[in-house]
Each structure stands twice: as C-alpha cells, then as structure tokens.
Design a protein around this motif. Structure first.
Motif, PDB file in Angstrom:
ATOM      1  N   PHE A  30       5.368  -1.894  -8.148  1.00  0.00           N
ATOM      2  CA  PHE A  30       4.924  -1.025  -7.806  1.00  0.00           C
ATOM      3  C   PHE A  30       3.562  -1.539  -8.408  1.00  0.00           C
ATOM      4  CE2 PHE A  30       6.321   1.835 -10.408  1.00  0.00           C
ATOM      5  CZ  PHE A  30       5.054   2.823 -11.091  1.00  0.00           C
ATOM      6  N   LEU A  31       2.252  -0.910  -8.045  1.00  0.00           N
ATOM      7  CA  LEU A  31       1.406  -1.543  -9.184  1.00  0.00           C
ATOM      8  C   LEU A  31      -0.110  -0.652  -8.938  1.00  0.00           C
ATOM      9  CD1 LEU A  31      -1.676  -4.333  -7.535  1.00  0.00           C
ATOM     10  CD2 LEU A  31       0.314  -3.265  -6.257  1.00  0.00           C
ATOM     11  N   THR A  32      -0.823  -0.196  -9.852  1.00  0.00           N
ATOM     12  CA  THR A  32      -1.908  -0.047 -10.059  1.00  0.00           C
ATOM     13  C   THR A  32      -3.529   0.177  -9.823  1.00  0.00           C
ATOM     14  OG1 THR A  32      -2.240   0.131 -12.275  1.00  0.00           O
ATOM     15  CG2 THR A  32      -0.772   1.982 -11.424  1.00  0.00           C
ATOM     16  N   GLY A  39      -9.183   4.989 -14.469  1.00  0.00           N
ATOM     17  CA  GLY A  39      -7.592   5.266 -15.396  1.00  0.00           C
ATOM     18  C   GLY A  39      -6.192   5.023 -14.839  1.00  0.00           C
ATOM     19  N   LYS A  40      -6.508   3.506 -14.322  1.00  0.00           N
ATOM     20  CA  LYS A  40      -4.839   3.049 -14.221  1.00  0.00           C
ATOM     21  C   LYS A  40      -4.508   2.755 -15.936  1.00  0.00           C
ATOM     22  CE  LYS A  40      -7.681  -0.454 -13.074  1.00  0.00           C
ATOM     23  NZ  LYS A  40      -8.862  -0.078 -12.392  1.00  0.00           N
ATOM     24  N   SER A  41      -4.537   2.044 -16.364  1.00  0.00           N
ATOM     25  CA  SER A  41      -4.115   1.556 -17.642  1.00  0.00           C
ATOM     26  C   SER A  41      -3.445   3.600 -17.924  1.00  0.00           C
ATOM     27  CB  SER A  41      -4.436   0.803 -18.630  1.00  0.00           C
ATOM     28  OG  SER A  41      -4.519  -0.355 -18.556  1.00  0.00           O
ATOM     29  N   THR A 126      -2.473 -11.201  -7.604  1.00  0.00           N
ATOM     30  CA  THR A 126      -0.597 -11.746  -8.667  1.00  0.00           C
ATOM     31  C   THR A 126      -0.115 -10.338  -7.952  1.00  0.00           C
ATOM     32  OG1 THR A 126      -2.286 -12.986  -9.630  1.00  0.00           O
ATOM     33  CG2 THR A 126       0.265 -12.510 -10.677  1.00  0.00           C
ATOM     34  N   GLY A 127      -0.758  -9.351  -8.820  1.00  0.00           N
ATOM     35  CA  GLY A 127       0.093  -7.786  -9.315  1.00  0.00           C
ATOM     36  C   GLY A 127       0.309  -7.609  -7.548  1.00  0.00           C
ATOM     37  N   ALA A 128      -0.144  -7.926  -6.223  1.00  0.00           N
ATOM     38  CA  ALA A 128       0.283  -7.382  -5.196  1.00  0.00           C
ATOM     39  C   ALA A 128       0.637  -7.833  -4.479  1.00  0.00           C
ATOM     40  CB  ALA A 128      -1.599  -7.387  -4.282  1.00  0.00           C
ATOM     41  N   SER A 129       1.108  -9.211  -4.765  1.00  0.00           N
ATOM     42  CA  SER A 129       1.544 -10.410  -3.871  1.00  0.00           C
ATOM     43  C   SER A 129       3.029 -10.036  -4.349  1.00  0.00           C
ATOM     44  CB  SER A 129       1.497 -12.069  -4.053  1.00  0.00           C
ATOM     45  OG  SER A 129       2.415 -11.598  -5.612  1.00  0.00           O
ATOM     46  N   SER A 134       1.638   0.021  -3.760  1.00  0.00           N
ATOM     47  CA  SER A 134       0.508   0.267  -4.566  1.00  0.00           C
ATOM     48  C   SER A 134      -0.263   1.624  -4.701  1.00  0.00           C
ATOM     49  CB  SER A 134      -0.647  -1.092  -3.962  1.00  0.00           C
ATOM     50  OG  SER A 134      -2.344  -0.671  -4.464  1.00  0.00           O
ATOM     51  N   ILE A 135      -0.305   1.907  -6.300  1.00  0.00           N
ATOM     52  CA  ILE A 135      -1.333   3.256  -6.004  1.00  0.00           C
ATOM     53  C   ILE A 135      -2.838   2.818  -6.313  1.00  0.00           C
ATOM     54  CG2 ILE A 135      -1.704   5.164  -8.126  1.00  0.00           C
ATOM     55  CD1 ILE A 135       1.768   4.780  -8.377  1.00  0.00           C
TER      56      ILE A 135
END
Length: 475
Positions: A30-32, A39-41, A126-129, A134-135
């Motif tokens: 999953f990704l943020t 506030g993702k990190s 790149t992360g979403a692929s 997904s958050i």
C-alpha cells in the motif's frame, strides 16, 4: 554449559517458530499519498512505532533528531523515520518514494511513502503502479486540494481497487463530526463521476497522536468503524491467477554462455511454459518448440508466471531483446496506431509531432505523437480539447510506433499494458502511459495484412494466375 546450550536451543526454536509463522503470510502493498503536509510520513512513522517495528537504537536516534529539527516541540517527529534524505529533513517534505516493511500477526506489509508536491508527482506514480491499496490523506483544516483529486484519479487509472480516505489532524479541529462529514460528502460527489468500480472507505485519524491508527481511541466517540490497521489487515486482496492465462514471455536478453548454448532469458509475465511446448514468437509469427528451461540452479520441466528463466528452443531462430513468446494458438497482430492514456512528467509539454522512445516490458521503439485527443480536468473530470499536455496533466493521445508492438489491456496485465515515454536527447522519462486501445478495427485489419509480406505476395500471385478462384488482391 548446559544452561547456555538450553538457551541456544530455545533461541533456535524461537527463530524457527518466527520463520514458519511468517512464511505463509501474504504480502500486502500500500502507499500513502495526498497533498503537501497532509501527514503522510508522520502516518507511516506512527504506524511503525505503534506496531513495535522501531528498534531501541532507532528510537534513540529519532528522539535526538526530533529535538534537533524541533518541528514537534518536545514530542517525537515520526516523519523523520521515513524521510531519509538530508534535503527532505531540511525542508520537511518528501521528495523520493520511501519504502518500509513491517508485519503483524495477520500480514506482511510493504508500504510506500510518496511525495505530495506537484514537482514529484512522477514519484507518486511509481509507488502507485505496484500497490494493492492506497491511503489518501486529507488535512481536516485545509480540506480537499487539487493534488488530492489528482492522486485519487491516478490511483484509479493504475487499477487500485481499494482506497482509504484518511481525514487527518482531527485533533486540530476538536474532532468535529461535521467537518469530517463535509469532506466525505464533497469527495463522494467526485468519486461518483468516475465510471469505475472502487471500494472507498473514510476514516477520521490523528497520525501525530496515534488516534484510529492501530487501535480505536474514544476521543472520536461518533466514529464506530475499524482503525486503519484493522482495514489493512482485513481487506481481501484480489488475487489474479496469472498461471492459467495465455503465455506472455518477453525476452530480456539472448544468453550465450558458450558457443554451444543459445538461450533466451526473461521473466514470465503471464501463463506458463513447459518443455516440448510449441510456441509462437512475436512479431515474426514464427513457430518454435521449447527444448529446455534453465534456472540458476536447476533445469525445469515447467515454469510459471513470476519465474525468471532461460528458455532454449529446438529451432535456430533469429530472436532478440524485446521479442515476445506466446502460445502457438494466440492470434496476435501488430499494433502501430494506438491510443494511450498518459500522465505527463516533464516540464517540456507533450505535443503532436514529437518523437519519443517508448518502452514497454523489454521492448523499446520509436513513437510519433499523432494527436492529443483530449486532456482531463482533474476536478470536474471533463475531457477538454488541447494541443499539449504539460507537467502533471492527464490525457489521451494517439501515437504511431515504427515497428509492431504488442500491448495487453492494463487491467488484465500491468506489465504488458503499461509504457514509459523517454526523451530522445536527454534520455529522461517524460511520461507514463497505459494502453487504451487501437485506432479503428478496419484500419488495423488492413494494416495487419499489409505488414504480412507473405500474405500480400500470395494473394497477388493467385489473383494474377488463378483469377477464377475469386481471391482478391490487396492494394
């Protein structure tokens, strides 16, 4: 001595127990994402901290770094667990995609912290692929932004079916239910405009204080749903059985370890391949038979999707990087005029008339941009006519490639359905795209015949010498 042996045996037993407990857990990616400073990190740092994934030495270093940077006063700045680059820490932003790994009793996780700035949307792509979920974070004080809509739309394009809208910093708005409800209703209107089946969940959180992250805290008494970790542990990932599908084996390199060995190395994207199997090589459409399947430590009778192998053939055929092995019964035609849904990643606009290198799987070809069909307004999702796509804009373009290339539907096969556009001069990646379809069925049928020289010459011969057969020539 006996006590030391007993302790060592207990430690070995604990290690084996831990190994076997984690061996059968599925991996969930999953990704943020979201706008800047949502506030993702901090969320990922808090998630690692509350699930006991932070070691004592890391915690000690985090405490020192938090005091040094002073962004959270005397409290721990959990974002520093993820923001590893010096420039990220100095500016208080995320620039590159940061991957972190952790596990719970139910699952193993790979999570990606992606940038919120417009300039780094390419890193978010790149992360979403590669993710299953997904958050998307929303600042409760600021509400929805253009970047929030953009990230949501990109996630939907890349086939992510599960999206959690985490409305963060609820502590700064006194946990007001009406603020949460307003953002939820506003976002729901946008979601309905997408004609895609999505599973969207809304959850109020405070990443800094750890509210609704790992466990429910009663500060938000009006929210009765599960915590964020409960969602992550219980959502069922859609498993695609690539083994039962048609064979897709893009050749990565020709392996000549010695003069008597000629193999074709790569990763099986879809389906399976076995010794004795008859296959077809695209784009030449030549048939061949598999004689051997070699790996780094053994020979296989059969190899399945996901395995990296070297395939040897009985026939001596001219095959090079970018060629594709498919089932012998597959009816694959060359595709030269295609539509691509594109995300621009360059400051130089994508315009009609430009030529790029297009890379898909292991194949790289030249592509001519024939037309910008439309660009999409991120907020309204309306399709507007445009003569260019600038940085971060999303649209549909028509391209013509110089030689036959095979594409699958992206939703069926992410590897064979996606591509990147590369600038010819500086070799930079300027856009990412997914295959949307062919121009026209009739034109492509004609083009396929014209590209087959044997078919062309045979029809010409028959129409000239055997006109009574009624076989028409093709011009």
């Amino acid at each position: 001595m006996k006590k030391e042996t007993d302790i060592n045996n207990k430690n070995d037993f604990s290690k084996k127990k831990w190994f076997f407990c984690n061996k059968d857990k599925d991996i969930f990616r999953f990704l943020t994402c979201g706008s800047v400073d949502d506030g993702k990190s901090t969320l990922i740092g808090r998630l690692l901290y509350d699930t006991n994934q932070v070691y004592d030495d890391q915690l000690e270093l985090l405490s020192k770094d938090s005091k040094k940077h002073g962004t959270q006063g005397n409290k721990l700045d959990f974002a520093l667990l993820v923001d590893g680059l010096q420039s990220e820490r100095e500016q208080g932003i995320t620039i590159d995609v940061a991957y972190r790994y952790f596990s719970t009793k139910k699952r193993k996780f790979i999570m990606a912290d992606t940038p919120g700035h417009k300039e780094y949307t390419c890193n978010m792509v790149t992360g979403a692929s590669k993710c299953d979920l997904s958050i998307i974070l929303v600042d409760a004080k600021k509400g929805l932004s253009e970047q929030t809509y953009r990230h949501f739309f990109i996630n939907s394009i890349f086939g992510i079916k599960y999206l959690i809208i985490a409305i963060n910093k609820m502590d700064l708005v006194n946990y007001e239910k009406n603020i949460f409800k307003k953002i939820k209703e506003e976002f729901s209107i946008f979601i309905k405009k997408l004609s895609i089946e999505l599973n969207v969940f809304f959850i109020p959180i405070s990443a800094l204080l750890g509210i609704n992250i790992v466990s429910n805290k009663f500060l938000i008494d009006w929210y009765k749903g599960p915590s964020l970790l409960d969602f992550l542990e219980t959502i069922k990932r859609t498993k695609i059985n690539n083994i039962e599908k048609n064979l897709r084996f893009p050749v990565q390199c020709v392996n000549r370890s010695n003069t008597n060995f000629r193999g074709y190395s790569g990763t099986i994207v879809e389906g399976s391949i076995s010794v004795g199997q008859k296959i077809k090589i695209f784009p030449s459409n030549i048939f061949a038979t598999v004689s051997k399947i070699v790996t780094y430590d053994d020979n296989l009778v059969q190899a399945n999707a996901g395995q990296s192998v070297t395939v040897l053939l009985k026939e001596n055929i001219d095959i090079s990087r970018g060629d594709l092995f498919v089932d012998s019964s597959s009816s694959i035609f060359s595709k030269k005029n295609i539509f691509v849904k594109l995300i621009s990643m360059s400051k130089d606009p994508i315009v009609a008339g430009k030529i790029y290198n297009v890379k898909t799987a292991t194949k790289k070809v030249r592509a001519f941009v024939k037309n910008i069909v439309y660009k999409i307004n991120i907020k309204s999702l309306k399709k507007n006519k445009s003569d260019q796509l600038i940085l971060n804009e999303i649209g549909l373009i028509e391209i013509m490639v110089e030689e036959p290339v095979f594409f699958d539907s992206f939703r069926k096969n992410k590897i064979m359905g996606s591509m990147i556009f590369i600038d010819l001069l500086n070799n930079n990646t300027v856009a990412a795209g997914i295959f949307e379809g062919l121009k026209k069925e009739k034109e492509n049928i004609k083009e396929n015949f014209l590209n087959n020289n044997f078919e062309l010459e045979l029809r010409s011969l028959i129409s000239k010498h055997f006109p009574h057969w009624g076989i028409k020539n093709i011009f």
